[in-house]
Design a protein around this motif. Structure first.
Motif, PDB file in Angstrom:
ATOM      1  N   ASP A 184      34.472  52.798 -28.432  1.00  0.00           N
ATOM      2  CA  ASP A 184      35.294  52.599 -29.617  1.00  0.00           C
ATOM      3  C   ASP A 184      34.675  51.606 -30.598  1.00  0.00           C
ATOM      4  N   ASP A 185      34.191  50.489 -30.091  1.00  0.00           N
ATOM      5  CA  ASP A 185      33.705  49.401 -30.950  1.00  0.00           C
ATOM      6  C   ASP A 185      32.239  49.127 -30.650  1.00  0.00           C
ATOM      7  N   HIS A 186      31.346  49.643 -31.511  1.00  0.00           N
ATOM      8  CA  HIS A 186      29.910  49.478 -31.268  1.00  0.00           C
ATOM      9  C   HIS A 186      29.459  48.038 -31.443  1.00  0.00           C
ATOM     10  N   ALA A 187      30.205  47.251 -32.205  1.00  0.00           N
ATOM     11  CA  ALA A 187      29.837  45.840 -32.387  1.00  0.00           C
ATOM     12  C   ALA A 187      30.089  45.033 -31.123  1.00  0.00           C
ATOM     13  N   ASP A 188      30.912  45.571 -30.221  1.00  0.00           N
ATOM     14  CA  ASP A 188      31.205  44.884 -28.959  1.00  0.00           C
ATOM     15  C   ASP A 188      30.545  45.623 -27.796  1.00  0.00           C
ATOM     16  N   LEU A 189      29.315  46.064 -28.028  1.00  0.00           N
ATOM     17  CA  LEU A 189      28.601  46.885 -27.052  1.00  0.00           C
ATOM     18  C   LEU A 189      27.199  46.329 -26.840  1.00  0.00           C
ATOM     19  N   ASP A 190      26.750  46.337 -25.591  1.00  0.00           N
ATOM     20  CA  ASP A 190      25.369  45.983 -25.267  1.00  0.00           C
ATOM     21  C   ASP A 190      24.615  47.260 -24.905  1.00  0.00           C
ATOM     22  N   ILE A 191      23.535  47.538 -25.638  1.00  0.00           N
ATOM     23  CA  ILE A 191      22.679  48.679 -25.323  1.00  0.00           C
ATOM     24  C   ILE A 191      21.443  48.143 -24.615  1.00  0.00           C
ATOM     25  N   ILE A 192      21.249  48.602 -23.380  1.00  0.00           N
ATOM     26  CA  ILE A 192      20.113  48.172 -22.566  1.00  0.00           C
ATOM     27  C   ILE A 192      19.095  49.301 -22.498  1.00  0.00           C
ATOM     28  N   PHE A 193      17.925  49.067 -23.063  1.00  0.00           N
ATOM     29  CA  PHE A 193      16.822  50.030 -22.980  1.00  0.00           C
ATOM     30  C   PHE A 193      16.030  49.710 -21.715  1.00  0.00           C
ATOM     31  N   SER A 194      16.016  50.635 -20.777  1.00  0.00           N
ATOM     32  CA  SER A 194      15.357  50.400 -19.500  1.00  0.00           C
ATOM     33  C   SER A 194      14.107  51.250 -19.360  1.00  0.00           C
ATOM     34  N   SER A 227      25.165  48.703 -34.690  1.00  0.00           N
ATOM     35  CA  SER A 227      25.643  47.317 -34.791  1.00  0.00           C
ATOM     36  C   SER A 227      25.727  46.642 -33.436  1.00  0.00           C
ATOM     37  N   ALA A 228      25.363  47.324 -32.380  1.00  0.00           N
ATOM     38  CA  ALA A 228      25.449  46.770 -31.026  1.00  0.00           C
ATOM     39  C   ALA A 228      24.365  45.716 -30.792  1.00  0.00           C
ATOM     40  N   ARG A 229      24.475  45.032 -29.649  1.00  0.00           N
ATOM     41  CA  ARG A 229      23.444  44.102 -29.201  1.00  0.00           C
ATOM     42  C   ARG A 229      22.430  44.879 -28.361  1.00  0.00           C
ATOM     43  N   ARG A 230      21.140  44.573 -28.511  1.00  0.00           N
ATOM     44  CA  ARG A 230      20.136  45.338 -27.777  1.00  0.00           C
ATOM     45  C   ARG A 230      19.367  44.454 -26.798  1.00  0.00           C
ATOM     46  N   HIS A 231      18.901  45.101 -25.731  1.00  0.00           N
ATOM     47  CA  HIS A 231      18.143  44.427 -24.683  1.00  0.00           C
ATOM     48  C   HIS A 231      17.065  45.391 -24.172  1.00  0.00           C
ATOM     49  N   ILE A 232      15.961  44.835 -23.670  1.00  0.00           N
ATOM     50  CA  ILE A 232      14.935  45.622 -22.992  1.00  0.00           C
ATOM     51  C   ILE A 232      14.800  45.074 -21.580  1.00  0.00           C
ATOM     52  N   CYS A 233      14.727  45.972 -20.603  1.00  0.00           N
ATOM     53  CA  CYS A 233      14.474  45.525 -19.237  1.00  0.00           C
ATOM     54  C   CYS A 233      13.574  46.532 -18.535  1.00  0.00           C
ATOM     55  N   TYR A 234      13.135  46.149 -17.338  1.00  0.00           N
ATOM     56  CA  TYR A 234      12.203  46.969 -16.558  1.00  0.00           C
ATOM     57  C   TYR A 234      12.753  47.139 -15.145  1.00  0.00           C
ATOM     58  N   GLN A 235      12.621  48.340 -14.605  1.00  0.00           N
ATOM     59  CA  GLN A 235      13.231  48.673 -13.323  1.00  0.00           C
ATOM     60  C   GLN A 235      12.196  49.243 -12.349  1.00  0.00           C
ATOM     61  N   SER A 236      12.638  49.444 -11.113  1.00  0.00           N
ATOM     62  CA  SER A 236      11.882  50.181 -10.086  1.00  0.00           C
ATOM     63  C   SER A 236      10.659  49.437  -9.565  1.00  0.00           C
ATOM     64  N   LYS A 237      10.723  48.128  -9.522  1.00  0.00           N
ATOM     65  CA  LYS A 237       9.630  47.325  -8.964  1.00  0.00           C
ATOM     66  C   LYS A 237       9.420  47.660  -7.492  1.00  0.00           C
ATOM     67  N   VAL A 238       8.157  47.673  -7.076  1.00  0.00           N
ATOM     68  CA  VAL A 238       7.805  47.916  -5.682  1.00  0.00           C
ATOM     69  C   VAL A 238       6.882  46.795  -5.211  1.00  0.00           C
ATOM     70  N   GLY A 239       7.159  46.202  -4.063  1.00  0.00           N
ATOM     71  CA  GLY A 239       6.261  45.202  -3.499  1.00  0.00           C
ATOM     72  C   GLY A 239       6.528  43.798  -4.004  1.00  0.00           C
ATOM     73  N   ALA A 240       5.667  42.881  -3.567  1.00  0.00           N
ATOM     74  CA  ALA A 240       5.889  41.456  -3.809  1.00  0.00           C
ATOM     75  C   ALA A 240       5.121  40.900  -4.999  1.00  0.00           C
ATOM     76  N   SER A 241       4.215  41.667  -5.595  1.00  0.00           N
ATOM     77  CA  SER A 241       3.427  41.156  -6.718  1.00  0.00           C
ATOM     78  C   SER A 241       4.303  41.032  -7.971  1.00  0.00           C
ATOM     79  N   LYS A 242       3.780  40.364  -8.981  1.00  0.00           N
ATOM     80  CA  LYS A 242       4.529  40.160 -10.221  1.00  0.00           C
ATOM     81  C   LYS A 242       4.490  41.426 -11.076  1.00  0.00           C
ATOM     82  N   TRP A 243       5.666  41.865 -11.518  1.00  0.00           N
ATOM     83  CA  TRP A 243       5.801  43.035 -12.378  1.00  0.00           C
ATOM     84  C   TRP A 243       6.464  42.605 -13.685  1.00  0.00           C
TER      85      TRP A 243
END
Length: 332
Positions: A184-194, A227-243
């Motif tokens: 209903d309210d895009h200004a009160d929405l967080d869009i997460i680009f994964s 008008s939403a808030r945007r974020h970028i994140c990364y998923q599906s890490k495998v193992g102990a090294s830094k991703w």
């Protein structure tokens, strides 16, 4: 009038077609020199891949069980191939083949299919909008290892990346807008680009993937004008090294801590639904979000065989075929 014979190869990761296929699929993945690469890797790669595959297969089996007992990626990719072939046959005598990197149908099967079609020109079209040596690079290397002219040596083109292609970006914006209709309210929405994460070591060696992901999000956001808030994140890490970070777990926690109750997740590096979207985003992270008080959590479906995305792929192929001869790849 005879129409030009062309072939298109849709490169994709592949996925297990049964619970029993999970371990050999993972073994193939972790045997890839573009994935596992370190000093003396030629000696250690196979036993290490076997160890990782055995352990990880037990972990991910319930993920696939939760989405029907297999990966749907081949089904979606075949739908894309059928739709793209139909689109291209308006102008060409086209055949579109699927080449999965780590499970059937493999690259050599696509080569045989296009050789039987006797295509004059072939377009290698990785279904990865952003380039990485771990995805597009690996698929192209496998093509080069497997392709032998044997009397058939078509002029070959490569779509290296298409994250800046206007028609592709339009198809993403259309898909986001369709999902936004549920809020209903895009200004009160967080869009997460994964996006799928990769090891930091890959980026530090010059891989453009992270930069291209961020540029994709910038371009989609400019076209969308939301008008939403945007974020970028990364998923599906495998193992102990830094991703690459932030992870999706971290991002969900952060937006919940900021008081968000409305979240839309946009899979920005995936063009087809598979285990990373259908289970990881839509089941695992949905559960996390609900526990943290985000009661309105939705995922944008993959582009899959949507008309806008298929039209974009058709435009990429036509652009390759229209290039002067010297612009094509040399010999496949």
């Amino acid at each position: 009038m005879l129409r030009k014979k062309i072939g298109v190869v849709l490169f994709q990761l592949g996925g297990p077609d049964s619970i029993e296929a999970i371990e050999p699929f993972l073994y193939n993945l972790f045997c890839d020199p573009d994935i596992i690469d370190f000093p003396f890797a030629r000696i250690a790669r196979q036993p290490l891949a076997r160890l990782i595959a055995t352990r990880r297969a037990k972990y991910v089996a319930h993920h696939y069980a939760g989405i029907g007992g297999k990966s749907p990626l081949l089904e979606f990719t075949r739908r894309q191939a059928v739709a793209l072939e139909r689109e291209l046959n308006r102008d060409f005598d086209a055949r579109v083949a699927v080449a999965m990197r780590y499970w059937h149908p493999f690259t050599e099967e696509a080569i045989r299919e296009l050789a039987m079609h006797a295509a004059d020109e072939v377009v290698l079209l990785p279904l990865y909008p952003q380039y990485s040596k771990t995805t597009t690079g690996s698929s192209v290397n496998e093509w080069n290892r497997r392709f032998e002219p044997n009397g058939w040596n078509p002029r070959t083109h490569l779509v290296r990346e298409f994250f800046e292609d206007s028609a592709y970006l339009d198809s993403v914006v259309q898909a986001v807008n369709a999902s936004l209709s549920h809020f209903d309210d895009h200004a009160d929405l967080d869009i997460i680009f994964s996006a799928h994460s990769v090891p930091l070591a890959v980026i530090e060696r010059g891989d453009p993937y992270q930069r291209q992901i961020e540029r994709t999000v910038d371009l989609v956001w400019q076209k969308g004008g939301w008008s939403a808030r945007r974020h970028i994140c990364y998923q599906s890490k495998v193992g102990a090294s830094k991703w690459l970070r932030p992870s999706m777990h971290e991002t969900i926690r952060n937006v919940a801590a900021a008081g968000s109750h409305h979240v839309l997740v946009v899979p920005i590096s995936f063009v087809s639904d598979h285990v990373e979207t259908l289970h990881e985003i839509d089941i695992e992270h949905r559960g996390q979000a609900l526990q943290l008080g985000i009661h309105d959590y939705r995922m944008m479906p993959g582009l899959n065989d949507s008309p806008g995305f298929i039209a974009a792929l058709g435009g990429l192929v036509r652009g390759c075929i229209a290039k002067p001869k010297y612009a094509a790849m040399a010999g496949g």
